[in-house]
Structures are given as structure tokens and as C-alpha cells.
Design a protein around this motif. Structure first.
Motif, PDB file in Angstrom:
ATOM      1  N   GLU A  12       0.801  -1.219   0.000  1.00 19.60           N
ATOM      2  CA  GLU A  12       0.000   0.000   0.000  1.00 19.60           C
ATOM      3  C   GLU A  12       0.837   1.274   0.000  1.00 19.60           C
ATOM      4  OE1 GLU A  12      -0.023  -1.779   4.183  1.00 19.60           O
ATOM      5  OE2 GLU A  12      -0.427  -2.522   2.187  1.00 19.60           O
ATOM      6  N   GLN A  16       0.368   2.700  -7.045  1.00 18.13           N
ATOM      7  CA  GLN A  16      -0.749   1.819  -7.358  1.00 18.13           C
ATOM      8  C   GLN A  16      -1.027   1.765  -8.849  1.00 18.13           C
ATOM      9  OE1 GLN A  16      -2.010  -0.048  -4.789  1.00 18.13           O
ATOM     10  NE2 GLN A  16      -0.317   0.973  -3.738  1.00 18.13           N
ATOM     11  N   SER A  49      -5.842   4.989  -7.698  1.00 16.69           N
ATOM     12  CA  SER A  49      -6.258   3.718  -8.264  1.00 16.69           C
ATOM     13  C   SER A  49      -7.771   3.685  -8.381  1.00 16.69           C
ATOM     14  CB  SER A  49      -5.782   2.585  -7.356  1.00 16.69           C
ATOM     15  OG  SER A  49      -6.214   1.351  -7.853  1.00 16.69           O
TER      16      SER A  49
END
Length: 125
Positions: A12, A16, A49
Motif C-alpha cells: 500500500e 498503485q 487507483s
């Protein structure tokens, strides 16, 4: 800074999307060509994203996940999805259900819309 984001340990914390990397590289190039400093550059500013990535750090959070699943059930029961397609809430719910090896499906109604159902395993892996 871009390289550190590309090499980040946690998924994370990485880029992304390729669009996000490209936007950062273009911003740095423009700053260099204009003889501006890039030290104050924040990587990933435009890295958005179109799907939800459930963080790997999200473990032992069954209570919070159950709250999200209950909210999903309420939305589906009250017919709060967007006409003609999936809303963001349904996408988030699908990601959570999939990450727990559950199943989500839709069945068309006789009239407009669909009925969404889901099944979750009894225990979280």
C-alpha cells in the motif's frame, strides 16, 4: 523519492498505477527543465487507483470488517446502488468479501436493478 516509493516494502506504500509514476516523472522533468528545485516534491500525489486495495496490515480487524459488511447489507437491502451500474460502495464491499474468500454475486430483478447477495466463510483465514 520516486525510487523509494517504487521500492517500498508494503504494497500500500508503493505506486498503485503506472499513471501515478508517469505523472511524478513528468512533474520532476518539468521542474528540472525550469531549473526549479524538486526537494519539496511529494511522490504519489496523482496516483489514484480505480480499485480498493485492502492493506496487508488489516489483520485481527474482524469487528471493523463486520461493520463494513453490515453497512453493505443495509445499502443493498434499501436499494442504494447506482442505477445502471455498480457504485463505489459495492466495489469496496466486493474487495473486502474477496479478501476473506467470500463470494459476491448479482441476480437481475424482473424490473430495473439487481439483487446482490454474498456469502462469507465462518472464520477469517
Amino acid at each position: 523519492m520516486i525510487i523509494l516509493k517504487l521500492l517500498a516494502k508494503d504494497l500500500e506504500d508503493r505506486y498503485q498505477t503506472a499513471r501515478g509514476v508517469e505523472a511524478d516523472l513528468r512533474s520532476c522533468l518539468a521542474a528540472c527543465e525550469a531549473h526549479r528545485d524538486v526537494d519539496n516534491f511529494t511522490p504519489g500525489h496523482r496516483d489514484v487507483s480505480d480499485s480498493l486495495i485492502v492493506p496487508e496490515k488489516l489483520y485481527r480487524r474482524e469487528a471493523e470488517i463486520n461493520v463494513l459488511l453490515a453497512a453493505f447489507d443495509r445499502v443493498v437491502r434499501l436499494g442504494g446502488t447506482k442505477p445502471g451500474g455498480m457504485g463505489m460502495g459495492l466495489s469496496v464491499s466486493r474487495s473486502i468479501i474477496d479478501s476473506h474468500r467470500g463470494r459476491l454475486w448479482a441476480e437481475p430483478n424482473d424490473g430495473p436493478g439487481s439483487t446482490f447477495s454474498h456469502v462469507n466463510p465462518v472464520s477469517v483465514p
